[in-house]
Design a protein around this motif. Structure first.
Motif, PDB file in Angstrom:
ATOM      1  N   THR A  62      -2.459 -38.639   1.894  1.00 60.65           N
ATOM      2  CA  THR A  62      -1.557 -38.204   2.759  1.00 60.65           C
ATOM      3  C   THR A  62      -1.405 -36.769   2.996  1.00 60.65           C
ATOM      4  O   THR A  62      -0.741 -36.013   3.945  1.00 60.65           O
ATOM      5  CB  THR A  62       0.134 -38.504   2.033  1.00 60.65           C
ATOM      6  N   ILE A  90      -3.087 -40.781   6.413  1.00 64.42           N
ATOM      7  CA  ILE A  90      -1.635 -40.736   7.012  1.00 64.42           C
ATOM      8  C   ILE A  90      -2.044 -40.433   8.615  1.00 64.42           C
ATOM      9  O   ILE A  90      -1.268 -40.970   9.187  1.00 64.42           O
ATOM     10  CB  ILE A  90      -0.914 -39.817   6.310  1.00 64.42           C
ATOM     11  N   SER A 112      -3.301 -44.409   9.843  1.00 64.53           N
ATOM     12  CA  SER A 112      -1.946 -44.823  10.818  1.00 64.53           C
ATOM     13  C   SER A 112      -2.158 -44.348  12.101  1.00 64.53           C
ATOM     14  O   SER A 112      -2.509 -43.129  12.325  1.00 64.53           O
ATOM     15  CB  SER A 112      -0.790 -44.229   9.979  1.00 64.53           C
ATOM     16  N   LYS A 116       2.638 -41.905  10.655  1.00 67.49           N
ATOM     17  CA  LYS A 116       3.856 -42.166   9.584  1.00 67.49           C
ATOM     18  C   LYS A 116       3.469 -43.204   8.471  1.00 67.49           C
ATOM     19  O   LYS A 116       2.757 -44.120   8.954  1.00 67.49           O
ATOM     20  CB  LYS A 116       4.919 -42.739  10.524  1.00 67.49           C
ATOM     21  N   MET A 117       3.965 -43.058   7.566  1.00 63.21           N
ATOM     22  CA  MET A 117       3.606 -43.639   6.433  1.00 63.21           C
ATOM     23  C   MET A 117       4.150 -45.309   6.551  1.00 63.21           C
ATOM     24  O   MET A 117       3.218 -46.152   5.982  1.00 63.21           O
ATOM     25  CB  MET A 117       4.481 -43.143   5.103  1.00 63.21           C
ATOM     26  N   VAL A 144       6.953 -43.501  -1.078  1.00 62.95           N
ATOM     27  CA  VAL A 144       5.911 -44.255  -0.630  1.00 62.95           C
ATOM     28  C   VAL A 144       5.815 -45.420  -1.915  1.00 62.95           C
ATOM     29  O   VAL A 144       5.346 -46.592  -1.238  1.00 62.95           O
ATOM     30  CB  VAL A 144       4.756 -43.284  -1.160  1.00 62.95           C
TER      31      VAL A 144
END
Length: 248
Positions: A62, A90, A112, A116-117, A144
């Motif tokens: 991330t 991420i 992504s 965004k997660m 998460v």
């Protein structure tokens, strides 16, 4: 009158940064000085979590810090990361940063599309057989973990780095003559109070990014003058620019 602003982040490396536009348009002096730094766990500290890097077939990144600390720890632990290891990032920028350590191959690096997660988790859900390792900072929430649990993915979170206060030199303390301070994390506020235990805000404006940082300002009995993001200004630079123009 705001003439000098301390931004608690490293100086932007790109000349196209909106901060430089703000300085040019408003005539303010911007000084970039991080109040915090990221420090990796030692191999000894990491071993206490009883996690073996090679027990996992995929890693979730991330941040760039997570990438640096993961590969640094692997080297310190004398672990050779297999070429077939998969990486889920991420953002595309973070995915590209992996090239610093391994050859970039699309078949093993995923990211992504939105940054965004939830969208990254959707990508991960297409690889249900992987065993995911998620490197994190010492201070984190369970967002998460909960998202991965909901998709029934095999995963383990581990701490690989911590955020610590950056100490100011006596000269920096003596020359602390800013009209505005800009913060991006609660620990930045705590660093301010640690370095300046007798800090009196007076006319100094304080700007923050994120609700947790704003809350920390108030918890320390300080006045919050500018808060971002807002619907109008989703970025700190946008909010800062609008605030300075209004105060002219």
């Amino acid at each position: 009158m705001i003439k000098k602003i301390l931004v608690s982040q490293p100086k932007p490396t790109s000349e196209k940064s909106p901060y430089f536009d703000i300085a040019k348009e408003t005539g303010v002096e911007l000084v970039f000085r991080p109040f915090i730094r990221v420090e990796g766990l030692t191999a000894k500290e990491f071993r206490q979590q009883r996690i073996a890097l090679l027990d996992y077939t995929a890693v979730v990144f991330t941040s760039r810090h997570a990438i640096d600390k993961y590969f640094t720890l692997a080297k310190e632990l004398r672990v050779t990361i297999p070429e077939e290891m998969k990486y889920f990032c991420i953002t595309e920028q973070i995915a590209l940063y992996i090239q610093k350590y391994v050859q970039y191959r699309k078949r093993k690096i995923f990211f992504s599309a939105t940054g965004k997660m939830p969208d990254l988790v959707t990508v991960m859900a297409k690889h249900k057989t992987e065993k995911y390792l998620v490197p994190m900072a010492d201070v984190h929430n369970d967002d998460v973990k909960n998202m991965l649990d909901q998709k029934n993915l095999q995963h383990t979170e581990c701490v690989m780095y911590r955020t610590v206060s950056n100490d100011f030199s006596p000269q920096e303390i003596e020359n602390f003559d800013y009209d505005m301070l800009v913060f991006f994390s609660p620990i930045g506020i705590r660093s301010l109070m640690k370095n300046f235990p007798d800090f009196k805000q007076g006319k100094i404006r304080i700007a923050t990014f994120g609700p947790a940082t704003a809350k920390e300002v108030e918890a320390n009995g300080l006045r919050l003058d500018l808060e971002a993001p807002t619907k109008e200004h989703p970025s700190m630079t946008g909010a800062l620019k609008a605030y300075l123009k209004k105060k002219k």
